[in-house]
Design a protein around this motif. Structure first.
Motif, PDB file in Angstrom:
ATOM      1  N   VAL A 170      19.173 -44.588 -31.321  1.00  0.00           N
ATOM      2  CA  VAL A 170      20.425 -44.773 -32.076  1.00  0.00           C
ATOM      3  C   VAL A 170      21.173 -43.440 -32.208  1.00  0.00           C
ATOM      4  O   VAL A 170      22.392 -43.400 -32.091  1.00  0.00           O
ATOM      5  CB  VAL A 170      20.130 -45.386 -33.470  1.00  0.00           C
ATOM      6  CG1 VAL A 170      21.335 -45.250 -34.396  1.00  0.00           C
ATOM      7  CG2 VAL A 170      19.750 -46.858 -33.315  1.00  0.00           C
ATOM      8  N   ASP A 171      20.427 -42.361 -32.405  1.00  0.00           N
ATOM      9  CA  ASP A 171      21.077 -41.050 -32.568  1.00  0.00           C
ATOM     10  C   ASP A 171      21.804 -40.588 -31.306  1.00  0.00           C
ATOM     11  O   ASP A 171      22.680 -39.730 -31.371  1.00  0.00           O
ATOM     12  CB  ASP A 171      20.054 -39.988 -33.000  1.00  0.00           C
ATOM     13  CG  ASP A 171      19.694 -40.135 -34.477  1.00  0.00           C
ATOM     14  OD1 ASP A 171      20.352 -40.948 -35.157  1.00  0.00           O
ATOM     15  OD2 ASP A 171      18.766 -39.443 -34.937  1.00  0.00           O
ATOM     16  N   ARG A 172      21.442 -41.149 -30.159  1.00  0.00           N
ATOM     17  CA  ARG A 172      22.123 -40.766 -28.913  1.00  0.00           C
ATOM     18  C   ARG A 172      23.343 -41.633 -28.616  1.00  0.00           C
ATOM     19  O   ARG A 172      24.070 -41.369 -27.670  1.00  0.00           O
ATOM     20  CB  ARG A 172      21.132 -40.847 -27.739  1.00  0.00           C
ATOM     21  CG  ARG A 172      20.160 -39.665 -27.699  1.00  0.00           C
ATOM     22  CD  ARG A 172      19.578 -39.466 -26.306  1.00  0.00           C
ATOM     23  NE  ARG A 172      18.683 -40.546 -25.910  1.00  0.00           N
ATOM     24  CZ  ARG A 172      17.364 -40.552 -26.150  1.00  0.00           C
ATOM     25  NH1 ARG A 172      16.805 -39.547 -26.790  1.00  0.00           N
ATOM     26  NH2 ARG A 172      16.622 -41.543 -25.748  1.00  0.00           N
ATOM     27  N   LEU A 173      23.551 -42.707 -29.407  1.00  0.00           N
ATOM     28  CA  LEU A 173      24.694 -43.589 -29.137  1.00  0.00           C
ATOM     29  C   LEU A 173      25.989 -42.888 -29.549  1.00  0.00           C
ATOM     30  O   LEU A 173      26.026 -42.220 -30.578  1.00  0.00           O
ATOM     31  CB  LEU A 173      24.567 -44.898 -29.946  1.00  0.00           C
ATOM     32  CG  LEU A 173      23.423 -45.847 -29.584  1.00  0.00           C
ATOM     33  CD1 LEU A 173      23.412 -47.023 -30.557  1.00  0.00           C
ATOM     34  CD2 LEU A 173      23.555 -46.343 -28.150  1.00  0.00           C
ATOM     35  N   PRO A 174      27.058 -43.054 -28.741  1.00  0.00           N
ATOM     36  CA  PRO A 174      28.348 -42.495 -29.154  1.00  0.00           C
ATOM     37  C   PRO A 174      28.913 -43.285 -30.329  1.00  0.00           C
ATOM     38  O   PRO A 174      28.716 -44.495 -30.416  1.00  0.00           O
ATOM     39  CB  PRO A 174      29.220 -42.680 -27.912  1.00  0.00           C
ATOM     40  CG  PRO A 174      28.619 -43.824 -27.181  1.00  0.00           C
ATOM     41  CD  PRO A 174      27.141 -43.775 -27.474  1.00  0.00           C
ATOM     42  N   LEU A 175      29.575 -42.573 -31.240  1.00  0.00           N
ATOM     43  CA  LEU A 175      30.166 -43.233 -32.408  1.00  0.00           C
ATOM     44  C   LEU A 175      31.678 -43.323 -32.239  1.00  0.00           C
ATOM     45  O   LEU A 175      32.275 -42.527 -31.526  1.00  0.00           O
ATOM     46  CB  LEU A 175      29.844 -42.442 -33.677  1.00  0.00           C
ATOM     47  CG  LEU A 175      28.354 -42.312 -34.010  1.00  0.00           C
ATOM     48  CD1 LEU A 175      28.153 -41.362 -35.178  1.00  0.00           C
ATOM     49  CD2 LEU A 175      27.741 -43.673 -34.310  1.00  0.00           C
ATOM     50  N   ASP A 176      32.256 -44.308 -32.889  1.00  0.00           N
ATOM     51  CA  ASP A 176      33.710 -44.459 -32.962  1.00  0.00           C
ATOM     52  C   ASP A 176      34.395 -44.610 -31.600  1.00  0.00           C
ATOM     53  O   ASP A 176      35.574 -44.315 -31.450  1.00  0.00           O
ATOM     54  CB  ASP A 176      34.331 -43.283 -33.755  1.00  0.00           C
ATOM     55  CG  ASP A 176      33.785 -43.247 -35.181  1.00  0.00           C
ATOM     56  OD1 ASP A 176      33.891 -44.273 -35.875  1.00  0.00           O
ATOM     57  OD2 ASP A 176      33.208 -42.206 -35.570  1.00  0.00           O
ATOM     58  N   ARG A 177      33.618 -45.004 -30.586  1.00  0.00           N
ATOM     59  CA  ARG A 177      34.228 -45.427 -29.325  1.00  0.00           C
ATOM     60  C   ARG A 177      33.313 -46.457 -28.674  1.00  0.00           C
ATOM     61  O   ARG A 177      32.133 -46.572 -29.041  1.00  0.00           O
ATOM     62  CB  ARG A 177      34.513 -44.251 -28.398  1.00  0.00           C
ATOM     63  CG  ARG A 177      33.286 -43.472 -27.950  1.00  0.00           C
ATOM     64  CD  ARG A 177      33.738 -42.283 -27.078  1.00  0.00           C
ATOM     65  NE  ARG A 177      32.619 -41.420 -26.721  1.00  0.00           N
ATOM     66  CZ  ARG A 177      31.797 -41.663 -25.690  1.00  0.00           C
ATOM     67  NH1 ARG A 177      31.962 -42.735 -24.932  1.00  0.00           N
ATOM     68  NH2 ARG A 177      30.807 -40.825 -25.441  1.00  0.00           N
ATOM     69  N   ALA A 178      33.868 -47.210 -27.731  1.00  0.00           N
ATOM     70  CA  ALA A 178      33.157 -48.369 -27.200  1.00  0.00           C
ATOM     71  C   ALA A 178      31.867 -47.990 -26.463  1.00  0.00           C
ATOM     72  O   ALA A 178      31.848 -47.018 -25.700  1.00  0.00           O
ATOM     73  CB  ALA A 178      34.076 -49.150 -26.267  1.00  0.00           C
TER      74      ALA A 178
END
Lengths: 62, 406
Positions: free
Chosen positions: B130-138
């Motif tokens: 989860v920490d590697r997922l980009p935030l605030d974009r698709a």
């Protein structure tokens, strides 16, 4: 009729609780606990079913 | 009006049940299809192949909790009808006393104690992804989160290090009909051989120096002097790769889609973390990764007021039972993270209840907690959700969404 759950065997599947919530409960971490000393006659059939359908054979009736 | 025909059994054919022939649905809207099935009656006959379909919660429970009257040994999927097995292909195909023996020997490996020892490492794995997922974009959460987490957990169960995770993923794909690797016959055969060799090596190792993990437990558990043979153990580990992987993957991706479609429900989790446990149950009910399993009547009986003859198979449609208004009330069609009671049958029920249920629950909870820890305030779909056509596994193949933090 008395019923016990073997803590080491219980897998937390909740089958007994689903079949007879009057006798079985689930602990905070999701495992079965027996909440009565003596199983009332009207729930004995459900408890027998719970014992045979328990996926981990953790329920003993005495 | 549909055409009505009956077969030798005298039962009237219900054309809607043809969806359970073969391995693919041709309905676009599963939920509406299940509602139609439930409205037609408690038990619907398919004359093409000769089986009953039970779409309601009450009959699914009745079949699942009576393994004497409804056996598993004659197949659990409709394409197995008529198959004769010299030995059961999986534990799911066994009945007592074989089932009792298997279950007694493998259950300790999935018991409370072992799952507790996995808690920290599963949560760590979920957090890292989860920490590697980009935030605030698709981002499509399937490849970077829903796919790797179950694979990593299974690798842990097998005691395989990080550098082997890709192997575990490939073995699993090669065992699941419908994947790209499975379709490539040469590659599938090579991977299968590699996997069985590796599993046998792990079994041999665990026999000599067992660790306190799942494979060590499986290798050493004895009940009345009996234990699993090497072949049984390898077969079981193989089953673990399939059963523990795709189901969990689709529950995670399907659950995140549901939370994106119901932003008010994610807001409830943000406001009250104590709802995570009931949210996991609701995700299980809502997504129901295994659509159906089948049993076969061992004697003449009756189900929902309908006579069922010995030898007739019954399809338990878990996915439909989990939307049954008769069990879940008028809100059966709403996604409610606080639902209580929630007697869903996403893990099946009775003697064949999912062996890995506690582990699956832990993985889904770990994902929700990791997203909450990262400060995700809202999930928003960012494109069409991809769904597989399988009538066995409710697969989510693409789940593009934005994880908002503002």
């Amino acid at each position: 009729m008395r019923v016990t759950v073997d803590d080491d065997r219980c897998g937390g599947h909740g089958v007994c609780f689903g079949l007879c919530p009057e006798v079985f409960d689930l602990s905070d971490d999701g495992y079965a606990v027996v909440k009565v000393d003596e199983v009332p006659p009207e729930h004995q059939e459900a408890v027998r079913k719970a014992a045979t359908q328990c996926p981990t054979y953790a329920i003993t009736i005495t | 009006m549909t055409t009505v025909e009956s077969d030798r059994s005298g039962h009237v054919h219900e054309p809607l049940t043809d969806q359970f022939l073969g391995v693919e649905f041709s309905v676009a809207d599963h939920v509406a299809y299940y509602a139609e099935l439930r409205a037609r009656g408690p038990l619907l006959w398919n004359a093409t192949q000769g089986f009953w379909v039970a779409p309601r919660h009450a009959e699914v429970m009745a079949v699942a909790t009576d393994s004497e009257t409804f056996c598993s040994g004659r197949g659990i999927l409709t394409f197995e009808i008529g198959a004769e097995y010299a030995s059961p292909p999986t534990m799911m195909h066994t009945d007592p006393p074989d089932h009792t023996r298997y279950r007694a020997l493998v259950q300790p490996a999935f018991g409370r104690r072992v799952v507790k020892t996995l808690d920290a490492s599963v949560r760590e794995a979920a957090k890292a992804l989860v920490d590697r997922l980009p935030l605030d974009r698709a981002v499509d959460v399937v490849p970077p989160l829903a796919v790797p987490l179950p694979v990593q957990v299974i690798a842990q169960l097998l005691g395989l290090p990080e550098e082997r995770w890709d192997d575990v993923w490939a073995w699993s794909e090669a065992s699941i009909p419908g994947t790209e690797i499975y379709a490539d016959e040469a590659r599938r055969a090579a991977l299968n051989a590699e996997m069985m060799a590796e599993l046998m090596r792990l079994v041999a190792e665990a026999r000599v120096s067992p660790k306190d993990d799942v494979i060590g437990q499986l290798a050493t558990t004895e009940v009345d002097g009996d234990r699993l043979t090497d072949d049984e153990l390898a077969m079981f580990l193989n089953q673990l790769l399939v059963a523990g992987n795709e189901t969990t993957r689709n529950t995670i991706s399907g659950g995140l889609v549901a939370l994106a479609e119901n932003p008010d429900q994610w807001a409830r989790l943000v406001a009250d973390r104590s709802l995570v446990a009931s949210a996991v149950e609701e995700i299980l009910r809502w997504t129901t990764a295994v659509i159906y399993f089948m049993r076969t009547a061992t004697r003449d009986t009756e189900l929902g007021g309908v006579p069922v003859a010995a030898g007739e198979p019954v399809v338990m449609v878990y996915a439909s039972a989990n939307r049954d208004e008769a069990e879940f009330g008028p809100t059966a069609g709403s996604f409610d993270v606080g639902r209580s009671p929630n007697h869903h049958v996403a893990f099946g029920f009775g003697a064949h209840f999912c062996l890995g249920a506690a582990l699956a629950r832990l993985e889904v909870a770990a994902v929700l907690d990791a997203l909450l820890d990262r400060g995700v305030t809202r999930l928003e779909l960012a494109g069409p959700v991809g769904r597989s056509a399988s009538n066995i596994i409710a697969g989510v193949t693409a789940a593009p969404m934005i994880l908002h933090t503002t």
